[in-house]
Design a protein around this motif. Sequence first.
Motif, mmCIF file in Angstrom:
data_model
loop_
_atom_site.group_PDB
_atom_site.id
_atom_site.type_symbol
_atom_site.label_atom_id
_atom_site.label_comp_id
_atom_site.label_asym_id
_atom_site.label_seq_id
_atom_site.Cartn_x
_atom_site.Cartn_y
_atom_site.Cartn_z
ATOM 1 N N GLU A 202 14.629 7.648 21.327
ATOM 2 C CA GLU A 202 15.686 7.710 21.913
ATOM 3 C C GLU A 202 16.244 6.909 23.329
ATOM 4 O O GLU A 202 16.802 7.259 24.096
ATOM 5 N N GLY A 203 15.003 6.333 23.677
ATOM 6 C CA GLY A 203 15.163 5.893 25.136
ATOM 7 C C GLY A 203 13.834 6.053 26.187
ATOM 8 O O GLY A 203 13.264 7.047 25.836
ATOM 9 N N VAL A 204 13.582 5.327 26.879
ATOM 10 C CA VAL A 204 12.284 5.239 27.672
ATOM 11 C C VAL A 204 12.502 6.548 28.544
ATOM 12 O O VAL A 204 11.520 7.084 29.093
ATOM 13 N N THR A 205 13.681 7.223 28.970
ATOM 14 C CA THR A 205 13.744 8.222 29.858
ATOM 15 C C THR A 205 13.271 9.431 29.167
ATOM 16 O O THR A 205 12.946 10.586 30.006
ATOM 17 N N ASP A 206 12.899 9.410 27.973
ATOM 18 C CA ASP A 206 12.421 10.439 27.377
ATOM 19 C C ASP A 206 10.926 10.784 27.763
ATOM 20 O O ASP A 206 10.270 11.876 27.569
#
Length: 208
Positions: A202-206
Amino acid sequence: MKITLTEFVTLDGVSQGPGSPEEDTTGGFACGGWLVPYLDETFVQRTSEWLDVADGLLFGRRTYEAFARDWPEITDPADPYTERMNTLPKYVVTNTLTEGAWHPTTVLTGDPVHSVAELKARPGRELQIHGSACLGDALLSAGLIDVLRLAVAPVVLRTGRRFLSGPGLPSGLRLVRHEATPKGLLLLEYEPTDQVPQGEYEGVTDFV
């Protein structure tokens, strides 16, 4: 005992004939000997350390017959493997052999999973599979492999018998050791886990 599986594989997963062009030409395979150019002191030291903890060797019939033919002919006293390979107890899973010529050998008939599970229940350190990819694949699928050791050569063959190509349930693995040798082999040691983890990106911030 722990059941450990050691395999030499190419980057595309071929395990057939690593040691010489004539080692295993089954199916017209003509690319044997692909591991040899990458052997070095680090590889020899590490694989010798692996063999140090063996209390026995476990084979499928095809690998057993090849090893039984070749290892007794190696007489160099400086060879780091020969004495142990030739003197350790050997177990061969087969329904076509009635006895083994490479002493000491015990022939295991019937269901391989049942036979190996009985050996695994015995006290000891490691019962090691070297090669015997089909047997190793079946035992990994059955949950009997405790440690998987791979030497991965930096070659792509696009032909030959591949490791871990048989039917069975997915297997999760946890990397516990890794090393690159000076000549470019990757030495990887894994322990199987109960499940193959899954997730959804769901995105690199995870991950930061």
